[in-house]
Design a protein around this motif. Structure first.
Motif, PDB file in Angstrom:
ATOM      1  N   LYS A 108      52.022  64.974  -0.322  1.00 10.74           N
ATOM      2  CA  LYS A 108      53.430  65.324  -0.257  1.00 10.74           C
ATOM      3  C   LYS A 108      54.032  64.461   0.853  1.00 10.74           C
ATOM      4  N   GLN A 109      55.192  63.869   0.584  1.00 12.47           N
ATOM      5  CA  GLN A 109      55.776  62.962   1.564  1.00 12.47           C
ATOM      6  C   GLN A 109      57.209  63.366   1.881  1.00 12.47           C
ATOM      7  N   SER A 110      57.567  63.255   3.146  1.00 14.81           N
ATOM      8  CA  SER A 110      58.927  63.552   3.578  1.00 14.81           C
ATOM      9  C   SER A 110      59.370  62.462   4.540  1.00 14.81           C
ATOM     10  N   TYR A 111      60.559  61.890   4.285  1.00 14.82           N
ATOM     11  CA  TYR A 111      61.083  60.819   5.121  1.00 14.82           C
ATOM     12  C   TYR A 111      62.507  61.147   5.551  1.00 14.82           C
ATOM     13  N   GLY A 112      62.834  60.761   6.773  1.00 14.99           N
ATOM     14  CA  GLY A 112      64.173  61.007   7.302  1.00 14.99           C
ATOM     15  C   GLY A 112      64.245  60.531   8.740  1.00 14.99           C
ATOM     16  N   GLY A 113      65.367  60.808   9.388  1.00 13.99           N
ATOM     17  CA  GLY A 113      65.504  60.460  10.788  1.00 13.99           C
ATOM     18  C   GLY A 113      64.401  61.105  11.611  1.00 13.99           C
ATOM     19  N   SER A 114      63.846  60.366  12.563  1.00 15.10           N
ATOM     20  CA  SER A 114      62.700  60.867  13.311  1.00 15.10           C
ATOM     21  C   SER A 114      63.016  62.156  14.053  1.00 15.10           C
ATOM     22  N   GLY A 115      64.196  62.234  14.649  1.00 13.78           N
ATOM     23  CA  GLY A 115      64.581  63.461  15.357  1.00 13.78           C
ATOM     24  C   GLY A 115      64.689  64.644  14.418  1.00 13.78           C
ATOM     25  N   SER A 116      65.275  64.406  13.248  1.00 14.59           N
ATOM     26  CA  SER A 116      65.419  65.477  12.263  1.00 14.59           C
ATOM     27  C   SER A 116      64.058  65.912  11.720  1.00 14.59           C
ATOM     28  N   GLN A 117      63.171  64.953  11.489  1.00 11.38           N
ATOM     29  CA  GLN A 117      61.830  65.273  11.002  1.00 11.38           C
ATOM     30  C   GLN A 117      61.047  66.081  12.034  1.00 11.38           C
ATOM     31  N   THR A 118      61.216  65.720  13.281  1.00  8.84           N
ATOM     32  CA  THR A 118      60.543  66.453  14.364  1.00  8.84           C
ATOM     33  C   THR A 118      60.973  67.913  14.371  1.00  8.84           C
ATOM     34  N   ARG A 119      62.257  68.135  14.294  1.00 10.27           N
ATOM     35  CA  ARG A 119      62.764  69.523  14.288  1.00 10.27           C
ATOM     36  C   ARG A 119      62.271  70.282  13.066  1.00 10.27           C
ATOM     37  N   ALA A 120      62.207  69.600  11.929  1.00  7.45           N
ATOM     38  CA  ALA A 120      61.743  70.256  10.708  1.00  7.45           C
ATOM     39  C   ALA A 120      60.296  70.719  10.849  1.00  7.45           C
ATOM     40  N   VAL A 121      59.447  69.889  11.440  1.00 11.51           N
ATOM     41  CA  VAL A 121      58.041  70.266  11.635  1.00 11.51           C
ATOM     42  C   VAL A 121      57.943  71.445  12.600  1.00 11.51           C
ATOM     43  N   ILE A 122      58.676  71.391  13.676  1.00 13.42           N
ATOM     44  CA  ILE A 122      58.665  72.487  14.648  1.00 13.42           C
ATOM     45  C   ILE A 122      59.167  73.779  14.011  1.00 13.42           C
ATOM     46  N   ASP A 123      60.148  73.633  13.116  1.00 10.78           N
ATOM     47  CA  ASP A 123      60.754  74.814  12.477  1.00 10.78           C
ATOM     48  C   ASP A 123      59.962  75.329  11.278  1.00 10.78           C
ATOM     49  N   GLY A 124      58.849  74.667  10.930  1.00  9.30           N
ATOM     50  CA  GLY A 124      58.021  75.237   9.868  1.00  9.30           C
ATOM     51  C   GLY A 124      57.594  74.317   8.750  1.00  9.30           C
ATOM     52  N   LEU A 125      58.072  73.059   8.720  1.00 10.25           N
ATOM     53  CA  LEU A 125      57.590  72.120   7.721  1.00 10.25           C
ATOM     54  C   LEU A 125      56.127  71.808   8.045  1.00 10.25           C
ATOM     55  N   GLU A 126      55.196  72.194   7.168  1.00 12.43           N
ATOM     56  CA  GLU A 126      53.769  72.172   7.500  1.00 12.43           C
ATOM     57  C   GLU A 126      53.147  70.789   7.297  1.00 12.43           C
ATOM     58  N   ALA A 127      53.576  69.866   8.134  1.00 17.29           N
ATOM     59  CA  ALA A 127      53.015  68.513   8.097  1.00 17.29           C
ATOM     60  C   ALA A 127      51.562  68.531   8.542  1.00 17.29           C
ATOM     61  N   ASP A 128      50.733  67.769   7.848  1.00 23.56           N
ATOM     62  CA  ASP A 128      49.359  67.555   8.296  1.00 23.56           C
ATOM     63  C   ASP A 128      49.279  66.322   9.187  1.00 23.56           C
ATOM     64  N   ILE A 129      50.163  65.347   8.914  1.00 26.30           N
ATOM     65  CA  ILE A 129      50.212  64.102   9.668  1.00 26.30           C
ATOM     66  C   ILE A 129      51.673  63.784   9.944  1.00 26.30           C
ATOM     67  N   VAL A 130      51.967  63.345  11.164  1.00 27.60           N
ATOM     68  CA  VAL A 130      53.322  62.895  11.482  1.00 27.60           C
ATOM     69  C   VAL A 130      53.266  61.448  11.962  1.00 27.60           C
ATOM     70  N   HIS A 131      54.088  60.623  11.370  1.00 23.51           N
ATOM     71  CA  HIS A 131      54.254  59.226  11.769  1.00 23.51           C
ATOM     72  C   HIS A 131      55.721  59.089  12.148  1.00 23.51           C
ATOM     73  N   LEU A 132      55.982  59.095  13.438  1.00 23.46           N
ATOM     74  CA  LEU A 132      57.355  59.185  13.917  1.00 23.46           C
ATOM     75  C   LEU A 132      57.778  57.916  14.641  1.00 23.46           C
ATOM     76  N   ALA A 133      59.070  57.810  14.881  1.00 22.56           N
ATOM     77  CA  ALA A 133      59.624  56.577  15.436  1.00 22.56           C
ATOM     78  C   ALA A 133      59.278  56.378  16.903  1.00 22.56           C
ATOM     79  N   LEU A 134      58.990  57.469  17.597  1.00 18.88           N
ATOM     80  CA  LEU A 134      58.719  57.336  19.025  1.00 18.88           C
ATOM     81  C   LEU A 134      57.814  58.461  19.506  1.00 18.88           C
ATOM     82  N   ALA A 135      57.037  58.159  20.541  1.00 16.44           N
ATOM     83  CA  ALA A 135      56.082  59.131  21.066  1.00 16.44           C
ATOM     84  C   ALA A 135      56.767  60.374  21.611  1.00 16.44           C
ATOM     85  N   GLY A 136      57.999  60.232  22.055  1.00 19.78           N
ATOM     86  CA  GLY A 136      58.726  61.389  22.566  1.00 19.78           C
ATOM     87  C   GLY A 136      58.885  62.483  21.534  1.00 19.78           C
TER      88      GLY A 136
END
Length: 380
Positions: A108-136
């Motif tokens: 399953k793949q999800s793409y979007g702005g890195s900040g928005s993706q980060t919030r989605a994972v924190i809010d419950g999107l059950e990512a197994d792997i995150v590849h984000l724009a920045l370490a922050g």
């Protein structure tokens, strides 16, 4: 860190909590200690059945659910501009895993702005792997308790799996005469970029602008004045790098676009006529990869998730990143003539460490009330 040391550590903490209330001067205490000792022995036996390099069949604790399934699913959450690269790499990994383990992996793949993706994972999107724009952004997921500390040491190159630099894209024949970062502050220039509040790419863009002043001898006051002038020339802030690219190319907005170099290469590959400049003073845009510990342990697919992360560093996968415009982190790939000729040399390259790391950067520039908010509030 493989799964079994993590399980052992958690078991030890649990045992410590159990032991503390008991005293050895009673029969009840003695029996309790005996039971605890038995529990510890079983735990050690289960965890110590093999080393961290064993497959799931040798060490069932490494992936208690996935090892017994014919089909395994991974959820990859990434920032927008990696989509084309992952779509090329994933089928290669799936085929390799099938051949070696006789197990089918689906994504399953999800793409979007890195900040928005980060919030989605924190809010419950059950990512197994995150590849984000920045370490922050990855650090924010860690602070939310989903990724264990030390994630950056779990993969090569401090977990940086893709990288790029900032590029300036102009209209054909460059009618505004854009040559350097300084030209973006001219009154008659309209710049297209994404919003640092939602896009990791945009934070890199902001740092590239600020870095261009600091690395050429300017002080903080000069950097603030310059970056303020530049953002006064931004008619609209896109949500992410892909939307910024579409606004410039498809909607015809702006005179110049600041974006990832890889986005510009990808646009060229899709038939866009692109005129671009890679400034000699630039920023190293480093993108990390991490396994989301809490989710892979819940889903029982740690072994496969870790194998995919490892695969992304192979020359085969790095070549796919390079084909789509990312500068490879694998030196063997980076030093081939084909790849070296593809990417212009940058003379002065700034890094996140020059700014004290993402914790300091976020606090100074992007937190509520930080420098970016003040620049936006002061816009004409």
């Amino acid at each position: 860190m493989s799964l079994w040391p993590r399980q052992l550590k958690r078991s030890q903490l649990s045992i410590k909590r159990i032991i503390t209330p008991f005293r050895l001067n009673s029969l009840k205490g003695f029996v309790s200690m005996f039971l605890v000792g038995t529990f510890l022995s079983v735990t050690l036996a289960a965890c110590g059945g093999g080393n961290s390099g064993n497959s799931a069949s040798e060490n069932p604790a490494a992936s208690p659910v996935a090892a017994n399934k014919q089909n395994v699913e991974l959820t990859l959450v990434s920032f927008a501009v990696t989509k084309a690269a992952h779509e090329a790499i994933i089928p290669k990994f799936v085929e390799k895993w099938k051949q070696e383990h006789n197990q089918t992996v689906s994504f399953k793949q999800s793409y979007g702005g890195s900040g928005s993706q980060t919030r989605a994972v924190i809010d419950g999107l059950e990512a197994d792997i995150v590849h984000l724009a920045l370490a922050g952004d990855t650090e924010k997921i860690q602070k939310a308790g989903l990724i264990e500390p030390g994630w950056e040491k779990e993969a090569p190159n401090n977990a940086i799996v893709s990288k790029s630099v900032a590029a300036l894209v102009t209209r054909p024949d460059n009618p505004k005469g854009i040559k350097t970062w300084a030209d973006l502050a001219k009154d008659d220039v309209k710049l297209i970029t994404a919003d640092p509040k939602t896009s990791g790419v945009a934070r890199w863009n902001f740092l590239a602008l600020w870095n261009s002043v600091i690395k050429t001898g300017g002080d903080e006051a000069k950097a603030l004045d310059y970056v303020t002038k530049v953002y006064n020339n931004v008619p609209i802030l896109a949500r992410d790098a892909r939307e910024a690219t579409d606004a410039f190319f498809k909607q015809g907005q702006g005179d110049v676009l600041i974006n990832y170099e890889n986005e510009i290469i990808l646009a060229s590959q899709k038939g866009e006529k692109v005129t671009s400049i890679i400034p000699d003073v630039n920023i190293s845009i480093d993108n990390p990869i991490a396994v989301v510990d809490k989710n892979v342990d819940k889903h029982g697919n740690r072994e496969v998730a870790e194998a995919f992360v490892k695969y992304l560093y192979t020359p085969e996968a790095q070549q796919e990143f390079a084909k789509l415009g990312f500068r490879p982190v694998d030196e063997t790939v980076a030093n081939t003539k084909e790849i070296a000729d593809k990417f212009p040399t940058v003379k002065t390259l700034g890094t996140v460490q020059d700014f004290g790391g993402w914790g300091e950067i976020d606090k100074k520039f992007f937190a509520d009330g930080g420098i970016f908010d003040k620049i936006q509030a002061a816009k004409k």
